[in-house]
Each structure stands twice: as C-alpha cells, then as structure tokens.
Write a protein that holds these residues in place. Structure first.
Motif, PDB file in Angstrom:
ATOM      1  N   GLY A   1      -4.076   7.300 -10.491  1.00  0.00           N
ATOM      2  CA  GLY A   1      -3.352   7.260 -11.211  1.00  0.00           C
ATOM      3  C   GLY A   1      -1.458   5.952 -10.875  1.00  0.00           C
ATOM      4  N   VAL A   2      -1.616   6.121 -10.077  1.00  0.00           N
ATOM      5  CA  VAL A   2      -0.387   5.051 -10.006  1.00  0.00           C
ATOM      6  C   VAL A   2      -1.071   3.497  -9.480  1.00  0.00           C
ATOM      7  CG1 VAL A   2       1.284   4.217  -8.375  1.00  0.00           C
ATOM      8  CG2 VAL A   2       0.614   7.040  -8.533  1.00  0.00           C
ATOM      9  N   LYS A   3       0.002   2.630 -10.676  1.00  0.00           N
ATOM     10  CA  LYS A   3      -0.737   1.607  -9.920  1.00  0.00           C
ATOM     11  C   LYS A   3       0.828   0.814  -9.647  1.00  0.00           C
ATOM     12  CE  LYS A   3      -4.478   0.938 -12.720  1.00  0.00           C
ATOM     13  NZ  LYS A   3      -4.931   0.437 -13.916  1.00  0.00           N
ATOM     14  N   HIS A   4       0.522  -0.125  -8.682  1.00  0.00           N
ATOM     15  CA  HIS A   4       1.567  -1.386  -8.401  1.00  0.00           C
ATOM     16  C   HIS A   4       1.051  -1.989  -9.753  1.00  0.00           C
ATOM     17  CE1 HIS A   4       1.400   0.453  -4.679  1.00  0.00           C
ATOM     18  NE2 HIS A   4       0.921   0.287  -4.481  1.00  0.00           N
ATOM     19  N   TYR A   5       2.282  -2.898 -10.464  1.00  0.00           N
ATOM     20  CA  TYR A   5       2.130  -3.512 -11.080  1.00  0.00           C
ATOM     21  C   TYR A   5       3.343  -4.753 -10.570  1.00  0.00           C
ATOM     22  CZ  TYR A   5       5.891  -0.702 -12.636  1.00  0.00           C
ATOM     23  OH  TYR A   5       7.468  -0.258 -13.368  1.00  0.00           O
ATOM     24  N   ASN A   6       2.893  -5.999 -11.442  1.00  0.00           N
ATOM     25  CA  ASN A   6       3.769  -7.121 -11.343  1.00  0.00           C
ATOM     26  C   ASN A   6       4.784  -7.936 -10.255  1.00  0.00           C
ATOM     27  OD1 ASN A   6       4.586  -6.777 -14.186  1.00  0.00           O
ATOM     28  ND2 ASN A   6       6.826  -6.216 -14.599  1.00  0.00           N
TER      29      ASN A   6
ATOM     30  N   VAL B   1       0.692  -1.203   0.534  1.00  0.00           N
ATOM     31  CA  VAL B   1      -0.040  -0.016  -0.215  1.00  0.00           C
ATOM     32  C   VAL B   1       0.629   1.247  -0.279  1.00  0.00           C
ATOM     33  CG1 VAL B   1      -0.323   0.332   2.529  1.00  0.00           C
ATOM     34  CG2 VAL B   1      -2.025   1.226   0.978  1.00  0.00           C
ATOM     35  N   ASN B   2       0.414   2.190  -0.421  1.00  0.00           N
ATOM     36  CA  ASN B   2       0.832   3.691   0.362  1.00  0.00           C
ATOM     37  C   ASN B   2       0.215   4.558   0.556  1.00  0.00           C
ATOM     38  OD1 ASN B   2      -0.709   3.954  -2.748  1.00  0.00           O
ATOM     39  ND2 ASN B   2       0.893   3.754  -4.085  1.00  0.00           N
ATOM     40  N   TYR B   3      -0.228   4.858   1.841  1.00  0.00           N
ATOM     41  CA  TYR B   3      -0.889   5.687   1.872  1.00  0.00           C
ATOM     42  C   TYR B   3       0.232   6.828   2.445  1.00  0.00           C
ATOM     43  CZ  TYR B   3      -3.914   1.645   4.607  1.00  0.00           C
ATOM     44  OH  TYR B   3      -4.960   1.215   3.859  1.00  0.00           O
ATOM     45  N   ARG B   4      -0.169   7.833   2.541  1.00  0.00           N
ATOM     46  CA  ARG B   4       0.704   9.046   2.621  1.00  0.00           C
ATOM     47  C   ARG B   4       1.128   9.502   3.379  1.00  0.00           C
ATOM     48  NH1 ARG B   4       3.403  10.135  -0.887  1.00  0.00           N
ATOM     49  NH2 ARG B   4       2.554   7.669  -0.958  1.00  0.00           N
ATOM     50  N   PHE B   5       2.698   9.138   3.843  1.00  0.00           N
ATOM     51  CA  PHE B   5       3.016   9.402   5.242  1.00  0.00           C
ATOM     52  C   PHE B   5       2.939  10.835   6.284  1.00  0.00           C
ATOM     53  CE2 PHE B   5       7.339  10.210   7.957  1.00  0.00           C
ATOM     54  CZ  PHE B   5       6.908   9.414   8.742  1.00  0.00           C
ATOM     55  N   ARG B   6       2.930  12.387   4.468  1.00  0.00           N
ATOM     56  CA  ARG B   6       3.524  12.813   5.610  1.00  0.00           C
ATOM     57  C   ARG B   6       1.674  13.896   5.692  1.00  0.00           C
ATOM     58  NH1 ARG B   6       8.366  14.446   4.097  1.00  0.00           N
ATOM     59  NH2 ARG B   6      10.204  12.899   3.388  1.00  0.00           N
TER      60      ARG B   6
ATOM     61  N   ILE C   1      -4.662 -10.816   2.265  1.00  0.00           N
ATOM     62  CA  ILE C   1      -3.941 -10.580   0.949  1.00  0.00           C
ATOM     63  C   ILE C   1      -4.330  -9.091   0.318  1.00  0.00           C
ATOM     64  CG2 ILE C   1      -2.210 -10.688  -0.774  1.00  0.00           C
ATOM     65  CD1 ILE C   1      -2.278 -14.132   0.213  1.00  0.00           C
ATOM     66  N   CYS C   2      -3.540  -8.238   0.515  1.00  0.00           N
ATOM     67  CA  CYS C   2      -3.670  -6.739   0.244  1.00  0.00           C
ATOM     68  C   CYS C   2      -2.942  -6.211  -0.435  1.00  0.00           C
ATOM     69  CB  CYS C   2      -4.384  -5.641   1.293  1.00  0.00           C
ATOM     70  SG  CYS C   2      -4.466  -4.000   0.804  1.00  0.00           S
ATOM     71  N   VAL C   3      -3.307  -5.696  -2.105  1.00  0.00           N
ATOM     72  CA  VAL C   3      -2.611  -4.774  -3.126  1.00  0.00           C
ATOM     73  C   VAL C   3      -3.604  -3.381  -3.341  1.00  0.00           C
ATOM     74  CG1 VAL C   3      -1.023  -4.639  -5.173  1.00  0.00           C
ATOM     75  CG2 VAL C   3      -0.755  -6.799  -3.841  1.00  0.00           C
ATOM     76  N   HIS C   4      -2.660  -2.700  -2.871  1.00  0.00           N
ATOM     77  CA  HIS C   4      -3.757  -1.861  -3.315  1.00  0.00           C
ATOM     78  C   HIS C   4      -2.638  -0.242  -3.147  1.00  0.00           C
ATOM     79  CE1 HIS C   4      -6.699   1.503  -2.464  1.00  0.00           C
ATOM     80  NE2 HIS C   4      -6.801   2.475  -1.342  1.00  0.00           N
ATOM     81  N   SER C   5      -3.292   0.924  -3.981  1.00  0.00           N
ATOM     82  CA  SER C   5      -2.793   2.325  -4.599  1.00  0.00           C
ATOM     83  C   SER C   5      -3.295   3.186  -4.054  1.00  0.00           C
ATOM     84  CB  SER C   5      -2.674   2.739  -5.418  1.00  0.00           C
ATOM     85  OG  SER C   5      -1.808   3.648  -6.041  1.00  0.00           O
TER      86      SER C   5
ATOM     87  N   GLN D   1       6.646   7.356  -8.496  1.00  0.00           N
ATOM     88  CA  GLN D   1       6.317   7.388  -7.578  1.00  0.00           C
ATOM     89  C   GLN D   1       5.886   6.713  -6.571  1.00  0.00           C
ATOM     90  OE1 GLN D   1       5.601  11.819  -5.906  1.00  0.00           O
ATOM     91  NE2 GLN D   1       5.972  12.428  -8.655  1.00  0.00           N
ATOM     92  N   ALA D   2       6.199   6.342  -4.964  1.00  0.00           N
ATOM     93  CA  ALA D   2       5.200   5.852  -4.558  1.00  0.00           C
ATOM     94  C   ALA D   2       4.836   4.551  -5.398  1.00  0.00           C
ATOM     95  CB  ALA D   2       4.108   6.916  -3.925  1.00  0.00           C
ATOM     96  N   THR D   3       5.168   3.770  -6.338  1.00  0.00           N
ATOM     97  CA  THR D   3       5.108   2.480  -6.442  1.00  0.00           C
ATOM     98  C   THR D   3       5.669   1.597  -6.476  1.00  0.00           C
ATOM     99  OG1 THR D   3       3.940   2.087  -8.449  1.00  0.00           O
ATOM    100  CG2 THR D   3       5.929   2.654  -9.206  1.00  0.00           C
ATOM    101  N   ALA D   4       5.329  -0.016  -6.613  1.00  0.00           N
ATOM    102  CA  ALA D   4       6.139  -1.255  -6.159  1.00  0.00           C
ATOM    103  C   ALA D   4       5.838  -1.901  -7.354  1.00  0.00           C
ATOM    104  CB  ALA D   4       5.288  -1.577  -4.820  1.00  0.00           C
ATOM    105  N   HIS D   5       6.744  -2.725  -8.194  1.00  0.00           N
ATOM    106  CA  HIS D   5       6.616  -3.425  -8.987  1.00  0.00           C
ATOM    107  C   HIS D   5       7.616  -4.183  -8.717  1.00  0.00           C
ATOM    108  CE1 HIS D   5      10.013  -1.732 -11.650  1.00  0.00           C
ATOM    109  NE2 HIS D   5       9.792  -0.354 -11.179  1.00  0.00           N
TER     110      HIS D   5
END
Length: 510
Positions: A473-478, A403-408, A465-469, A435-439
C-alpha cells in the motif's frame, strides 16, 4: 620531549623531527613538492570488504593494508613528482577522474601539477595501497592563547577532549594528536587547523554506535553553532564524525581517512538541521555520508542540509545515504551536490527508509561516480568462523537505490536480543504522515566513469537503478532521473539496468 597532555591556554613545545622518527613512513612512495622532498606518512585501510555489526572484538589486522598520504599545506600551485617504490604497475590513475589532471611519466617518476585545492588519489592498477594527496590552504592561529586547546608541531596524547560552550581546538599542520573530541549541550565550538587527529588509542567495547560509550574521532550531542575546518581525522574506533541532534554546523575541508575498523562510517548526521559538509574527503570503511534518525531524537526532523564538493570513497555499504534508520517525521530539503565518488561500496546514491519518515525534496546533482572492474563484493560476516571468499565476485554497485526495508523487523535484532537499541520515546504519532515513503526526489546530471572491462547485461551498462517499496500500500512517487551519462553516452531505459516497482510518476530522461 613527548607531550602526554595539553593544558588549556598553554601552547605545546616544538618537537622537531620527533613525529617523523616515531610515525610509520611510507615504503611505497617518495614525493617531491616543488622540488623539495616531503614526508609521506601512512594510514591503515581495509583490504577486503568484509564487515559485521560489532561482534565484541576488533577486526583482524590481516584484513587490512597500509596506504600512504601526503598533507600539503600551500596557497600556491604545487608540482608533485612521485617515485613508486617496490612495485611494478601498468596503469596510473589520478582520481577523481572528473578532475582530469594531466600527468607524465619521466625519469622513473610520475609528475603533475595541482593548480587548485582539493583531495586526490594516486592509484596504480587498482585501489590497493594508494597515495592520498591532500592539498589545502594554510589555516593559521594568530595567537595560541586565543584557543582553548592548542596543539603545536609534534606528537600529543590528550586522550578524550570534552568541549564546553565557546571553546576551541587548534591543530598545527605538523601536529599529530592521539585523541578524540566530545561535546554535549555545547554552543559556539571551533575545531580548526591543518594537522591530524588520530583515534587509534580508543578501544571499542559496546555494540551500539549511538551512545557515548565509544567516541570516534568526533562525537557531538545536542550542540549548535559548530565549525570544523581543515583537520584530518584518522583511525576511528567507531563511526568517525558524529552529529547527534545538532544545529547550525559547518564542516569545511575536513579529511576522514585511514578507517578500517568495524562499522566505521565516515560522517553520520542524526536528527539534525542546518548542516553543511563541503570541500571534504571521506574514505570510510562502512557508509561514507549518512543521514539517520534514531528513537532518542525521534521528534526532531532531518532537514536543511548540504553536502557539497566532496570526494567520497566507500569500501562497504552506501556512499551518499539517507537511512537506514529514519526515526523521525520527515527528511526534507537535503542536497548532495558536486561530489566525486571514487568507489561506491554497495550503492552510490541511496535512500533506505527503514523506519517511518516521509522523505521529500531531496536533490542529488552534479555527481560523478566511478565504476571499477576490480571492486570486490561486500560480504557480511555472519559468524566468527566465516572467512572472506578466496575467489570473491566482482561487485557492480547500484547507482541509485530507493527502498524501504524494515529496519527493526528485517534488519536489526529481536526485542529479546541484548544488542537491541531500546525505544527511548513513545512511538511517534504518525497521523497525517505517509509512512516510509519517498517522493519528490531528483537525480540530475550524474556522470558515470564505467570501466569497459565490466561486462554489460543484455547489452546494458551494469549500473543498476532501483526504486522499490517493501510495504503493501506504500508507493514512492515523483522520482526524476535526468542527465545521466555513462562514458559520455546519454543513459536511457534501453542501455541501463532498471528495476522500478511500486513507484508513481517515475521519470527517466536525457
């Protein structure tokens, strides 16, 4: 004689039975090792998963309890006989379950043999008041004059030890050292031995965990070529073992335990490269092993790391974590492998991309995760008056979470809050960075031990099992998840709780 300080190149005197007389001995267990009774010491751990960002005072002692531990130093097989004191029980659990150590109950004792090094936990019915068993080969110091700080048998109180280039610390197996270790801009450091470093004497007085105001068991800034081996680290005042902007570090067979104070992460690796943590035990109150990026070192990526053959126990937070702070361009080539997770806190295998990094080429492989029916819900304490629930929920942690929760903006404080960590560098130039993606993230051969008393959800194992952006406009992939088994049953989308959004090319296979 009670040593108040240790001078360079000067060995300490042997104190005989002083440690046994002054340090709390366990009221819960007696242990015989190869027929000889061994001393069982104690450490303080969390009783309930109730945590908060440093509120200006330390955690109340009533939220904790005592655990027991035995520090076996041997290069041969050892047979243990354990007598349980002042406690009735039904179930005996020798953990990690993946070790599959046989035992027998006979003549009022629990008997088993350890034919290998490692870290083990004897638990009765649940995880309260356990016995930690550390079994390690001897780590010798042939010549006390060859090291900078030598701690022989007995109790020592050096306080904060600051290391410089080419300096070393040795801790004898019968030494208890009340102090902590600090270094900045130092190279060629060696900390070794079979004894205990205890940070109980350090008081925390600042909110940020990043700064040098409070040390913890170990805090290194801008260091390189460091080796830490064998030592036990207990009762940290803040994050326990800290590497900030460090390079070429190996931590082998360390034990982080007896952690209960607010925000006591186990091992924090921050904007660092070429780091190895192996053959170790980490029982943290907060996150267990976490890899972070912060503004101070925003220009240095996190990469080339291996966490291998470790036993992990997280009471509150995440166990194997990237983030939440991810202030750098990239995380890459990071592996968690051959690890056993006794308790997962909130999440076992976690990627929280809370800042701006591109996270890629991450591998979680050959991991065993134990899901316990008696684990309680981690609760965040938001006010001084708030109490932990009298009838808390049972928690069933996430198995995998990306996940990519906004830290700030979402997690941390506003710019006007005095607790805000200030920007030290100008904002990172993110041109060409996703920015802030996981692949290209791989989870492979994950073995889950699922307590059958945990209710299923619509017939599915409650191992989410969770995968979430969270960013438009930002997606995690592969993302690849394969070889997950739950109590020997291959997992698939039909028998596991799945929550996958904003992901391209997500694969879940046997």
């Amino acid at each position: 004689m009670f040593h108040s300080s240790v001078f360079k190149h000067q060995p300490t005197d042997k104190l005989g039975e002083t440690r046994s007389c002054l340090e709390k001995i366990s009221d819960d267990f007696r242990v015989w090792v190869n027929g000889e009774e061994a001393t069982v010491y104690t450490c303080r751990i969390s009783k309930i998963p109730f945590n908060t960002i440093w509120p200006g005072y330390q955690r109340p002692i009533e939220q904790t309890e005592l655990a027991s531990f035995i520090n076996i130093v041997s290069d041969e097989d050892v047979t243990l006989e354990v007598e349980v004191l002042n406690r009735e029980y039904k179930d005996v659990m020798l953990r990690p379950f993946a070790e599959n150590i046989p035992f027998e109950e006979k003549d009022g004792k629990i008997k088993f043999t350890l034919d290998r090094e490692g870290q083990f936990v004897l638990a009765l019915d649940d995880l309260h008041k356990p016995l930690f068993i550390f079994n390690t080969h001897p780590i010798e110091c042939p010549d006390p004059k060859s090291v900078t700080y030598y701690f022989g048998p007995g109790i020592h109180m050096p306080g904060k030890i600051t290391l410089h280039d080419n300096e070393s610390v040795y801790v004898d197996k019968d030494a208890l050292v009340y102090g902590c270790i600090y270094a900045a801009n130092a190279s060629n450091l060696h900390i070794f031995g079979n004894g205990v470093f205890d940070d109980a004497g350090e008081a925390r007085f600042s909110r940020p965990c990043y700064g040098p105001y409070t040390n913890g068991n170990i805090k290194f800034y801008d260091c390189n070529n460091v080796k830490v081996e064998g030592v036990l680290f207990r009762d940290s005042a803040i994050w326990c073992v800290n590497l900030f902007h460090c390079f070429d570090v190996e931590m082998d067979n360390i034990k982080v335990f007896g952690q209960w104070r607010y925000n006591t992460d186990g091992v924090d690796i921050v904007n660092s490269q070429r780091i190895v943590l192996k053959n170790s035990f980490v029982h943290s109150f907060d996150d267990s092993v976490t890899i972070k990026g912060i503004d101070m070192y925003i220009d240095t990526d996190n990469k080339d790391m291996l966490i291998d053959n470790c036993v992990l126990w997280c009471d509150w937070g995440k166990t194997c974590e990237l983030g939440l702070e991810t202030a750098c361009r990239r995380y890459e080539n990071i592996t968690f492998r051959n690890c056993d997770i006794i308790r997962s806190g909130n999440t076992a295998l976690d990627i929280q991309n809370g800042d701006c990094a591109e996270i890629s080429n991450i591998l979680y492989e050959n991991i065993s995760v134990e899901f316990n029916s008696y684990d309680l819900e981690p609760v965040y304490q938001s006010t001084l008056e708030q109490k932990y629930p009298e009838n808390p929920k049972m928690i069933h942690p996430w198995l995998i979470n990306i996940v990519n929760y906004r830290f700030r903006s979402d997690i941390w404080c506003s710019d006007t809050d005095p607790g805000k960590i200030p920007m030290i560098h100008a904002p990172l130039d993110l041109e060409g960075i996703q920015q802030a993606t996981a692949h290209d993230i791989t989870f492979r051969n994950i073995t889950v031990y699922y307590d059958e008393r945990i209710p299923k959800v619509d017939g599915r194992f409650n191992t989410p099992i969770c995968v979430h952006s969270c960013i438009e406009g930002v997606k995690h992939y592969n993302i690849s998840v394969s070889g997950v088994t739950i109590n020997g049953v291959p997992a698939d989308e039909n028998n596991v709780v799945m929550q996958v959004w904003s992901a391209e090319n997500f694969k879940f296979t046997h």
